[in-house]
Design an enzyme around this catalytic site. Structure first.
Site, PDB file in Angstrom:
ATOM      1  N   ASP A  52      -4.133   3.132  -6.986  1.00 31.77           N
ATOM      2  CA  ASP A  52      -3.459   3.924  -5.951  1.00 31.77           C
ATOM      3  C   ASP A  52      -2.736   5.110  -6.588  1.00 31.77           C
ATOM      4  O   ASP A  52      -2.159   5.948  -5.885  1.00 31.77           O
ATOM      5  CB  ASP A  52      -2.531   3.059  -5.083  1.00 31.77           C
ATOM      6  CG  ASP A  52      -1.398   2.441  -5.868  1.00 31.77           C
ATOM      7  OD1 ASP A  52      -1.358   2.588  -7.106  1.00 31.77           O
ATOM      8  OD2 ASP A  52      -0.529   1.794  -5.237  1.00 31.77           O
ATOM      9  N   SER A  53      -2.822   5.223  -7.920  1.00 36.21           N
ATOM     10  CA  SER A  53      -2.414   6.465  -8.586  1.00 36.21           C
ATOM     11  C   SER A  53      -3.210   7.640  -8.029  1.00 36.21           C
ATOM     12  O   SER A  53      -2.807   8.795  -8.168  1.00 36.21           O
ATOM     13  CB  SER A  53      -2.614   6.366 -10.102  1.00 36.21           C
ATOM     14  OG  SER A  53      -3.907   5.866 -10.402  1.00 36.21           O
ATOM     15  N   ASP A  91      -7.408  -1.105  -5.565  1.00 35.48           N
ATOM     16  CA  ASP A  91      -5.948  -1.266  -5.562  1.00 35.48           C
ATOM     17  C   ASP A  91      -5.462  -1.294  -4.115  1.00 35.48           C
ATOM     18  O   ASP A  91      -5.629  -0.308  -3.379  1.00 35.48           O
ATOM     19  CB  ASP A  91      -5.343  -0.051  -6.291  1.00 35.48           C
ATOM     20  CG  ASP A  91      -4.105  -0.403  -7.078  1.00 35.48           C
ATOM     21  OD1 ASP A  91      -3.697  -1.572  -7.074  1.00 35.48           O
ATOM     22  OD2 ASP A  91      -3.554   0.515  -7.718  1.00 35.48           O
ATOM     23  N   LYS A 121      -6.460  -5.496  -6.662  1.00 34.91           N
ATOM     24  CA  LYS A 121      -5.201  -5.574  -7.424  1.00 34.91           C
ATOM     25  C   LYS A 121      -4.032  -5.398  -6.470  1.00 34.91           C
ATOM     26  O   LYS A 121      -4.106  -4.592  -5.535  1.00 34.91           O
ATOM     27  CB  LYS A 121      -5.170  -4.496  -8.511  1.00 34.91           C
ATOM     28  CG  LYS A 121      -3.891  -4.516  -9.350  1.00 34.91           C
ATOM     29  CD  LYS A 121      -3.968  -3.584 -10.546  1.00 34.91           C
ATOM     30  CE  LYS A 121      -3.609  -2.159 -10.264  1.00 34.91           C
ATOM     31  NZ  LYS A 121      -2.260  -1.952  -9.707  1.00 34.91           N
ATOM     32  N   GLU A 123       0.568  -5.457  -6.482  1.00 33.27           N
ATOM     33  CA  GLU A 123       1.703  -5.266  -7.395  1.00 33.27           C
ATOM     34  C   GLU A 123       2.830  -6.276  -7.146  1.00 33.27           C
ATOM     35  O   GLU A 123       3.035  -6.723  -6.026  1.00 33.27           O
ATOM     36  CB  GLU A 123       2.282  -3.840  -7.236  1.00 33.27           C
ATOM     37  CG  GLU A 123       1.336  -2.761  -7.706  1.00 33.27           C
ATOM     38  CD  GLU A 123       1.979  -1.370  -7.784  1.00 33.27           C
ATOM     39  OE1 GLU A 123       3.192  -1.230  -7.518  1.00 33.27           O
ATOM     40  OE2 GLU A 123       1.236  -0.422  -8.104  1.00 33.27           O
ATOM     41  N   GLU A 190       2.591  -3.176 -17.095  1.00 35.08           N
ATOM     42  CA  GLU A 190       2.862  -1.731 -17.228  1.00 35.08           C
ATOM     43  C   GLU A 190       4.286  -1.472 -17.709  1.00 35.08           C
ATOM     44  O   GLU A 190       5.259  -2.003 -17.140  1.00 35.08           O
ATOM     45  CB  GLU A 190       2.640  -1.037 -15.870  1.00 35.08           C
ATOM     46  CG  GLU A 190       2.925   0.459 -15.924  1.00 35.08           C
ATOM     47  CD  GLU A 190       2.383   1.253 -14.756  1.00 35.08           C
ATOM     48  OE1 GLU A 190       1.688   0.669 -13.887  1.00 35.08           O
ATOM     49  OE2 GLU A 190       2.663   2.471 -14.708  1.00 35.08           O
TER      50      GLU A 190
HETATM   51  O1  KIV Z   1      -2.713   2.879  -9.764  1.00 36.02           O
HETATM   52  C1  KIV Z   1      -3.038   2.806 -10.968  1.00 36.02           C
HETATM   53  O2  KIV Z   1      -3.717   3.673 -11.522  1.00 36.02           O
HETATM   54  C2  KIV Z   1      -2.586   1.627 -11.718  1.00 36.02           C
HETATM   55  C3  KIV Z   1      -2.784   1.646 -13.200  1.00 36.02           C
HETATM   56  C4  KIV Z   1      -1.796   2.528 -13.817  1.00 36.02           C
HETATM   57  C5  KIV Z   1      -2.756   0.280 -13.761  1.00 36.02           C
HETATM   58  O3  KIV Z   1      -2.061   0.725 -11.143  1.00 36.02           O
END
Ligand code: KIV
Length: 289
Positions: A52-53, A91, A121, A123, A190
């Site tokens: 989600d970056s 994510d 994924k 968090e 992280e």
């Molecule tokens: O959103 C993302 O890119 C991440 C990575 C930094 C692990 O969660």
């Protein structure tokens, strides 16, 4: 000569466990579009995360919080179309899984059905542990994420290393163990002091992927734009740049602009032509109108 590497077997979840057992580092990278996925594929990475970056790297938001499930699914599906070997991790964005197990399972199922993810994924520890357990029970492999969890960075005091006191590190280790017990396949760690990472990893069975967590992990992940030098602004301490694509792209676009303005582009070799006879005939046809 082909620029494509020889085909390699698909990466599997079992294969990741084998890599951990053999102390063979696992390579993960983020990607957000089809051409990047093709590069990750050909570079031979093990896992691609559509993080989600993306909210910040490609969509221009100022944090990961605003990105929607629909936006993430569109990007993730594009990456899927570019991959055949690495595992694809989607994510789950902020607000798409926290409220209940049913919502978490429904969102995870969208990532699998609509975007073709192999794993999803999410968090944090806390209530996320229950959501992870529910998604695993629904048959979808889950990657946990502890330490700096950008979706809740505000409540963590900003984008800063986590687990820097003994008590905070203990809470982080407890979250990680709870995620493993909930059935997570893998864990992203992280921005955590390397001493904490080492103490955590020796207590876990599942593979661990670090980003700013030191070397005592089973693999590493970096954000595409960070590792290739595409983004602007300061970089986190843990980022190593392996290329400067922004500088190369800026030079290329500036040169193009200059050549359009000077008339140097397009040159004859960039231009289509017509057989001479056809030009004459066309002129006659036009004159005869
Ligand atoms: O959103 C993302 O890119 C991440 C990575 C930094 C692990 O969660």
């Amino acid at each position: 000569m082909s620029t494509h590497p020889a085909p390699r077997p698909r990466v599997t979840i079992g294969g990741l466990a084998e890599k951990k057992a053999a102390a063979e580092p696992i390579v993960m990278v983020t990607a957000y579009d089809h051409p990047s996925a093709r590069i990750a594929e050909d570079a031979g990475v093990d896992l691609v995360l559509v993080g989600d970056s993306a909210a910040m790297t490609v969509l221009g938001y100022d944090s990961t919080v605003p990105v929607t499930v629909d936006e993430m699914i569109m990007l993730t599906a594009a990456v899927r179309r570019g991959l055949s070997t690495p595992l694809l991790v989607g994510d789950l964005p902020f607000g798409s899984y926290e409220a209940s197990d049913a919502i978490a399972v429904a969102t995870a199922q969208r990532f699998v059905k609509e975007a073709g993810c192999d794993l999803v994924k999410l968090e944090r520890g806390g209530t996320t542990v229950d959501r992870a357990r529910a998604i695993v029970a629904a048959g979808i492999p889950v990657v946990g994420h502890v330490g700096l969890t950008p979706q809740t960075a505000t409540s963590l005091g900003g984008y800063r290393a986590q687990g820097r006191t003994a008590e905070a590190a203990l809470a982080l280790i407890d979250d990680a163990l709870a995620l493993q017990n909930a059935g997570c396949t893998m864990l992203v760690i992280e921005a955590v002091p390397s001493e904490v990472t080492a103490l955590l990893v020796e207590r876990l069975r599942i593979p661990t992927i670090g980003i700013g967590a030191g070397a005592d992990v089973d693999g590493q992940v970096l954000v595409w734009h960070d590792l290739l030098g595409i983004g602007e602004g300061p970089k986190a301490r843990f980022v190593k740049r392996y290329a400067d694509l922004r500088a190369a792209a800026l030079a290329g676009v500036a040169e193009y602009a200059g050549e359009v303005r000077s008339g140097a582009y397009p040159a004859p070799e960039h231009t289509y032509g017509m057989p001479a006879g056809e030009v004459t005939r066309l002129k006659e046809l036009l004159d005869g109108r």
